[in-house]
Design an enzyme around this catalytic site. Sequence first.
Site, PDB file in Angstrom:
ATOM      1  N   ASP A 115       0.841  -1.178   0.000  1.00 17.92           N
ATOM      2  CA  ASP A 115       0.000   0.000   0.000  1.00 17.92           C
ATOM      3  C   ASP A 115       0.886   1.241   0.000  1.00 17.92           C
ATOM      4  O   ASP A 115       1.531   1.554   0.999  1.00 17.92           O
ATOM      5  CB  ASP A 115      -0.892  -0.023   1.241  1.00 17.92           C
ATOM      6  CG  ASP A 115      -1.943   1.063   1.191  1.00 17.92           C
ATOM      7  OD1 ASP A 115      -1.715   2.080   0.513  1.00 17.92           O
ATOM      8  OD2 ASP A 115      -2.976   0.905   1.844  1.00 17.92           O
ATOM      9  N   ASP A 313      -1.517   5.783  -6.315  1.00 17.17           N
ATOM     10  CA  ASP A 313      -1.916   4.878  -5.235  1.00 17.17           C
ATOM     11  C   ASP A 313      -2.014   3.450  -5.762  1.00 17.17           C
ATOM     12  O   ASP A 313      -2.573   3.224  -6.838  1.00 17.17           O
ATOM     13  CB  ASP A 313      -3.274   5.335  -4.680  1.00 17.17           C
ATOM     14  CG  ASP A 313      -3.748   4.443  -3.541  1.00 17.17           C
ATOM     15  OD1 ASP A 313      -2.911   4.046  -2.711  1.00 17.17           O
ATOM     16  OD2 ASP A 313      -4.959   4.133  -3.489  1.00 17.17           O
TER      17      ASP A 313
END
Length: 433
Positions: A115, A313
Amino acid sequence: MTTTALLFSLAILSFSLAQGLHPRSCDAPEQGSTLKVFHVNSPCSPFRPRTQLSWQDTVLQMQSNDKARLLYLSSLVAGRSIVPLASARAVVQNPTYIVKAKIGTPAQTLLMAVDTSNDAAWVPCTGCVGCSSTTYNSAKSTTFKPLKCGAAQCSQVPNPSCDGATCGFNVPYGSSAVTATLVQDNVTLATDSIHGYTFGCVQKTTGSSFPAQGLLGLGRGPLSLLSQAGSLYRSTFSYCLPSYKSVGFTGSLRLGPNSQPLRIKTTQLLKNPRRSSFYYVNLMAIRVGRRVVNIPPSAFAFDPNTGAGTVFDSGTVFTSLVKPAYTAVRDEVRRRMGNATVSSLGGFDTCYSVPFNVPTITFMFSGMNVTLPQDNFVIRSSSSTISCLAMAAAPEGNVNSVLNVIASFQQQNHRILIDVPNSRLGVAREPCS
Ligand SMILES: *[C@@H]1O[C@H](CO)[C@@H](O)[C@H](O)[C@H]1NC(C)=O
Ligand SMILES: *[C@@H]1O[C@H](CO)[C@@H](O)[C@H](O)[C@H]1NC(C)=O
Ligand SMILES: *[C@@H]1O[C@H](CO)[C@@H](O)[C@H](O)[C@H]1NC(C)=O
């Protein structure tokens, strides 16, 4: 091949079949500082869905996970929070790509979701109530250390509590809640060992939104893997995400400045002190085919106070653009499609049953144009002729509408280089699936 060898291979084959076609390559050793990255639905993943969803249902599920993810990312940029450690809210993620990590001495192997917008690492721990997967057993590790209440990291977690002398904390998430302790142990990634790595050891979860995997935070903030590894990785890494549809293919996560691409287009990384984990860049315009579409510059403006701007992201699947930007892109795609009948699927409002008549979409960053082929902006049904423009408008109506997110579907089969010391983010085509 001898009979014994043949029988042995057959045994392995039937074992593999029993395991749901778990290819042996999943367990191949990793070298140096390069980890394999695989999709959560790949045959290498124990988290792959037990039941095969239809294409439509898969897309709808990814979209609804994205919605929660985008609300979460937006809550991080809203500027209300001054908590320096993102870990507290970091449980909200859409675990799409996973890597293998070995924790403790002797090593225990866990799969963790990568992440890039979170700093913290989270690991489901043995005895955890409500965790659903493989856990880390600290009692079996000779290098495990709980963090004391007085530890600096402990003062950074929200709702801290002292259980005995051990630092613990509670995190609410939607209808869920997570209880964890802050601990340290050695972590090995490929063949690199990081001593005394600080992470959250999850003891209890309620509700259904907590992800089964651990979480490996690759953000740029103080508690991320990159920061904790210090001189080992010098805040530099790159990754290539395999296509979510490619079965058995793995991408890679290369940690540290060694073996990074030398020839790669780059744009400046921007830093937002109020949202220290995010990798912000300066998106300036978008081209559909050869035409630069008409988007007001305010749609892209970087504003540290509101959190507005554009981030890369890995945890969101479909790129989300603020309303005026998305609408301009969509309208140009529709114009190019002429009279073809447009339909919608869930949050996608530009779907067709004829082939897309738009060869490329280009994101124009300062100093870097990234031209995406259709595979990075059209999602196609495997079972019908339907395909959709695989982007969406940012959620509307509140602080959530200011962030553009370049998401994993758009990053597939590209190497993304994050080079914090030189304040740059690079992108290069690389077929990794
Ligand atoms: C674990 O970390 C300690 C320092 O905290 C170090 O001395 C030891 O060698 C490490 N063990 C392994 C297996 O890497
Ligand atoms: C759309 O339909 C109209 C009328 O049927 C036709 O004249 C026109 O050429 C079509 N446009 C395209 C781009 O196919
Ligand atoms: C990006 O493309 C535009 C044309 O659409 C061009 O004017 C510009 O110079 C390009 N930027 C870079 C950094 O190549």
